[in-house]
Design an enzyme around this catalytic site. Structure first.
Site, short mmCIF file in Angstrom:
data_model
loop_
_atom_site.label_atom_id
_atom_site.label_comp_id
_atom_site.label_asym_id
_atom_site.label_seq_id
_atom_site.Cartn_x
_atom_site.Cartn_y
_atom_site.Cartn_z
N SER A 1 0.83 -1.20 0.00
CA SER A 1 0.00 0.00 0.00
C SER A 1 0.87 1.26 0.00
O SER A 1 1.68 1.45 -0.91
CB SER A 1 -0.96 -0.05 1.19
OG SER A 1 -1.98 0.91 1.07
N ASP B 1 -9.59 -6.49 -3.43
CA ASP B 1 -9.09 -5.25 -2.85
C ASP B 1 -9.98 -4.09 -3.28
O ASP B 1 -10.08 -3.77 -4.47
CB ASP B 1 -7.66 -5.01 -3.35
CG ASP B 1 -6.96 -3.84 -2.67
OD1 ASP B 1 -7.66 -2.95 -2.15
OD2 ASP B 1 -5.72 -3.82 -2.67
N HIS C 1 -7.27 -5.99 0.81
CA HIS C 1 -6.15 -5.05 0.83
C HIS C 1 -5.28 -5.37 2.04
O HIS C 1 -5.47 -4.84 3.14
CB HIS C 1 -6.69 -3.61 0.93
CG HIS C 1 -5.64 -2.56 0.81
ND1 HIS C 1 -5.02 -2.26 -0.38
CD2 HIS C 1 -5.10 -1.71 1.73
CE1 HIS C 1 -4.16 -1.29 -0.19
NE2 HIS C 1 -4.17 -0.95 1.08
#
Length: 332
Positions: A37, A123, A157
């Site tokens: 991320s 995600d 995610h």
């Protein structure tokens, strides 16, 4: 005990004495970076800034270099859960300018790298088009056999693991997924040649270090302490390589303790493969710079040069690695 550094095997290796006075011999001619991320964005930035030095890159759930264009507004509009509007020309423009000005290494160096990318198809934080833009960007710089893009796994995610974390399809703290999938192993086995098998139980040491001391003035936007996982073979003095891994937002020690640095699975592979893993840590801030979730700077909250060699966090991380492996001439 205070850290000291001494050269013992030429310009590519060095000795560091950690807090327990254990000497480490490091090969830092080439290093590897990875991240999830915001940490994925940071790994990408560090790679592009220092492509002469970094030749192995693993990125999970992130987008292309300079996607945010030094703007939190553009970051939210184009680089997260909304489709990016960047064209191939847009993606290269700023990188070319920075390379021409010497703010990043020449882009031609990227061709010497191996890059592994992943985005889970569950995600909802990073849109498919955002990760695809990162893939497209690297595809223009790398040969096809040096680039892998994993998109067919039902992950949320997070960092997917064999058995740690939350349900695989959800995206929630600590953003580690129990997916019966060895994300660390898939990434590392692509980036490194002929790895020994992972260990079920690690035997090395998770060492805390002072980021402000090792990173210098550039580390002020970071937490006081970072972590390094040191395999037992490295503690015994065998030569080891350096792998830097950047956590994502809400994954720093301040928020979740050491869960992320101990449960993502990277250390299990590092243990038998002479890899020291450095886990730099951000800090949460409700004031300037505004960073309440402890993200890495990929939109410019520290300075306008955040994506270059001159960026505060990029400089701090380089300083940390150099402090771990200082290139000091013999006799000094």
């Amino acid at each position: 005990m205070k850290k000291t550094t001494l050269l013992i095997l030429g310009s590519l290796t060095s000795v560091i004495t950690n807090l327990d006075a254990t000497p480490l011999t490091l090969d830092t001619q080439k290093i590897a970076v990875s991240g999830l991320s915001s940490g994925g964005y940071m790994a990408n930035q560090f790679h592009i800034a220092h492509s002469k030095w970094v030749d192995k890159v693993g990125i999970m759930a992130a987008g292309p270099y300079y996607c945010a264009n030094n703007s939190i507004k553009e970051a939210l509009e184009k680089c997260v859960n909304k489709s990016t509007e960047n064209t191939d020309k847009d993606l290269h423009r700023q990188a070319n300018i920075y390379a021409k000005n010497g703010d990043i290494d020449p882009l031609e160096n990227i061709a010497n790298s191996k890059v592994w990318l992943l985005r889970g198809n569950k995600d909802t934080t990073i849109a498919p088009a955002v990760s695809k833009a990162l893939f497209t960007q690297y595809k223009n710089w790398l040969n096809e056999d040096q680039l892998k893009f994993v998109t067919d796994q039902p992950f949320g995610h997070h960092f997917p693991t064999l058995a740690n974390g939350t349900k695989c399809h959800v995206s929630e703290a600590p953003f580690i997924g129990n997916c019966n999938y060895d994300g660390a192993g898939e990434m590392l086995n692509y980036l490194y040649d002929s790895l020994a098998p992972r260990v079920t139980k690690t035997t090395g040491k998770l060492q805390q270090f002072d980021q402000h001391n090792l990173g210098g003035d550039s580390a002020q936007s970071l937490a006081k302490n970072g972590f390094a996982y040191i395999p037992s073979t490295c503690l015994q003095g065998e030569m080891c390589k350096v792998h830097i891994h950047f956590h994502g937002c809400q994954q720093n020690e301040e928020t979740i303790g050491t869960q992320y640095v101990t449960q993502n699975g990277i250390n299990n592979w590092a243990d038998n493969n002479h890899l020291i893993v450095i886990y730099p840590q951000t800090k949460n801030s409700m004031f300037m710079p505004l960073n309440p979730q402890g993200c890495w700077d990929w939109w410019g909250y520290t300075d306008k040069k955040y994506a270059t060699k001159k960026g505060q966090q990029v400089k701090a991380i380089k300083n940390m690695v150099n402090s771990f492996a200082a290139k000091i001439k013999l006799g000094e």
